[in-house]
Scaffold this active site. Sequence first.
Site, PDB file in Angstrom:
ATOM      1  N   ASP A 290      -4.738   6.147  -2.164  1.00 53.98           N
ATOM      2  CA  ASP A 290      -4.213   6.551  -3.066  1.00 53.98           C
ATOM      3  C   ASP A 290      -4.867   5.874  -4.642  1.00 53.98           C
ATOM      4  OD1 ASP A 290      -2.508   7.284  -5.242  1.00 53.98           O
ATOM      5  OD2 ASP A 290      -0.476   6.884  -4.574  1.00 53.98           O
TER       6      ASP A 290
ATOM      7  N   TYR B  24       3.727   2.812  -4.525  1.00 57.05           N
ATOM      8  CA  TYR B  24       4.202   3.960  -5.327  1.00 57.05           C
ATOM      9  C   TYR B  24       3.053   5.090  -4.842  1.00 57.05           C
ATOM     10  CZ  TYR B  24       6.625   7.185  -8.652  1.00 57.05           C
ATOM     11  OH  TYR B  24       6.876   8.494  -8.976  1.00 57.05           O
TER      12      TYR B  24
ATOM     13  N   LYS C  43      -4.221  10.314 -13.148  1.00 55.63           N
ATOM     14  CA  LYS C  43      -4.292   9.508 -14.395  1.00 55.63           C
ATOM     15  C   LYS C  43      -5.750   9.716 -15.294  1.00 55.63           C
ATOM     16  CE  LYS C  43      -0.270   7.023 -13.346  1.00 55.63           C
ATOM     17  NZ  LYS C  43       0.235   6.302 -11.853  1.00 55.63           N
TER      18      LYS C  43
HETATM   19  C1  LIG Z   1       1.079   7.249 -11.003  1.00 61.85           C
HETATM   20  C2  LIG Z   1       0.846   7.371  -9.681  1.00 61.85           C
HETATM   21  C3  LIG Z   1       1.037   8.288  -8.923  1.00 61.85           C
HETATM   22  C4  LIG Z   1       2.227   9.540  -9.236  1.00 61.85           C
HETATM   23  O1  LIG Z   1       1.295  10.220 -10.267  1.00 61.85           O
HETATM   24  P1  LIG Z   1       2.022  11.192 -11.384  1.00 61.85           P
HETATM   25  O2  LIG Z   1       0.789  11.864 -12.124  1.00 61.85           O
HETATM   26  O3  LIG Z   1       3.003  10.342 -12.102  1.00 61.85           O
HETATM   27  O4  LIG Z   1       2.615  12.178 -10.414  1.00 61.85           O
HETATM   28  C5  LIG Z   1       1.174   8.265  -7.526  1.00 61.85           C
HETATM   29  N1  LIG Z   1       0.399   7.120  -6.973  1.00 61.85           N
HETATM   30  C6  LIG Z   1       0.069   5.934  -7.648  1.00 61.85           C
HETATM   31  C7  LIG Z   1      -0.673   4.873  -7.234  1.00 61.85           C
HETATM   32  C8  LIG Z   1       0.317   5.863  -8.976  1.00 61.85           C
HETATM   33  O5  LIG Z   1      -0.004   5.029  -9.825  1.00 61.85           O
END
Ligand SMILES: *Cc1c(COP(=O)(O)O)cnc(C)c1O
Length: 431
Positions: free
Chosen positions: A237, A144, A265
Site C-alpha cells: 500500500d 491504515y 495521494k
Molecule cells: C491515505 C491512505 C489510504 C486511503 O486513501 P484515501 O484516498 O484517503 O481513500 C490508504 N492507504 C494509505 C497507506 C494511506 O495513507
Amino acid sequence: MKLEKSIELYTRGKRHLVGAVNSPVRAFKSVGGVPIFIERAKGSKIYDVDGNEYIDFVLSYGPMILGHRNGVVEKTIKKYMKNGYTFGASTKGEIIMAEMVCDAFPGMDKVRFVNSGTEAVLSAIRLARAYTGKNKIIKFAGCYHGHSDALLVAAGSGLATLSIPGSKGVPDEAVKNTLIAEFNNIKSVENHIRKGGIAAVIIEPIAGNMGVIQPDKKFIKELRELTKDNDVLLIADEVMTGFRSQYGGAQELLGFEADITCLGKVVGGGFPVGAYGARNEIMEMVSPLGDMYQAGTLSGNPIAMACGIATLKELKKQNPYKDFEKTAAFLEREMKSAAKKNGIDLQVNRFGSMINPFFTKTRVVDFKTAQTSDTKKFKTFFWKMMENGVFLPPSQFESWFLGTAMTKRDIYKVRSAIQIAMKAVADKFNK
Ligand SMILES: *Cc1c(COP(=O)(O)O)cnc(C)c1O
C-alpha cells in the site's frame, strides 16, 4: 492567535455537515479547539479564513508534494479544462499516465485507475482473492488502508486518535478473514501464514498512519521471501509513499517488488486519483479481461489525469528526494536538540520526506510503542507551532510531509517555531 472566522464557520458548518468536516482527521479532535478553515494556498504557504499564514506540513496529507498551485501543473489543468470535464469514454491521458506509473514501478505491467486510496486498496484485496482463490488477508496493527470494511481493524491514526477499536457498522463477518500481525515482526506473520488459506499480506512499507515507523530492512526482505515461498501475494500500500519516498516509492527505496501495488495521494497531484497495478497475469483477472469486477464512473478522469501527469513529470524533473532527506535530517536534529535543551523525552522518526516526533522515551518501532507517546504534550506542541505559523497534521499519529516548495527560509522559521514550542511543552509539563 485569531480564529474568529474559523469558529464562526465551524458553528455554521456543524448544522449540515457531520462535525463540520468531511473527513474525521480534519476535526482537530485530539488536539482540542476548532478545526481551522482554509481559504487558499500558494507554494509552501496555506492561509486560513482569518488571514493566518502557515508553512504547510499537511500538504493535504501528502498529495501537494510540489506545493500548492505549482505553475506548470496549474497551466496544464487549465488547458485540459477547456476540453471538457468527463466523458465516460477513454482518453489519451489515461494511457500516458499508465505508461508513467508502470515505468516508475517495475512490478506493474498494467494499472487500473480509481478515485481514492480506499478504492485502490479494496480493489487490490478483491484482486488478490480472485487470483489466489483464497480469502484470508493479513494486515499490520497500526497500518491504515482506507475505510473499507475488511480493513477497518487496528487501523492507525484516525482510529488511534479517536480510540475506536475498529468501527461500528462493520459486521464481524466482514473482518473475520482479516488477521493482524505486528509491524517489524516477521514471526507474527509466520504464525498466521502457517495456518494456510492466506491470499495476501498488505503493508504500508514505510508506515505513516501511526506516525512514521521505519521498517527494518531485514523485515521487509524476510516478508518478501516468506510470502513468495507460501504463494501469498504481497500488496504494497504505497498510497502515501508512492512518488513520495522516492519516485518509485518505498519499493525503490527499500529494494523490493510487491505483487500488487496501491497508489493514491501524490499520483493525482491534488485531484482524486487512486491506482492499483501488478504484473500481467494478475491484472488480467480484472474486468473486462477477466472475471473480477471493478468499475468507476469518474475513474481516469481527464482533468485528474492531466494533473497527475504534470505532477509526476515535474517530480521526475526536480528529483527532490535527496533534498527531502537533508531537510528531514535537519528537522530531526533541531527537534532533538530543542527537546534535550528543555528536558523533554522525544523520539523523531523519519523516512524520506515523512517525519514526525513522538513524546516518549521509548524507541518507536510499531503500533504499541507509538502508543507510549504523551499526546497531551503533542497537543501543546501542536498549538504553539500553529501560533508560530506552522500547519501540522492535528494528530500525534500522522506524518508531517515535506514539499518541494519549502524554502530555506521556511525551514529556519520552522526551527524557531520548534524552539518556542518545545519550551512551551517544558513550561507546562516539567514542573
Ligand atoms: C491515505 C491512505 C489510504 C486511503 O486513501 P484515501 O484516498 O484517503 O481513500 C490508504 N492507504 C494509505 C497507506 C494511506 O495513507
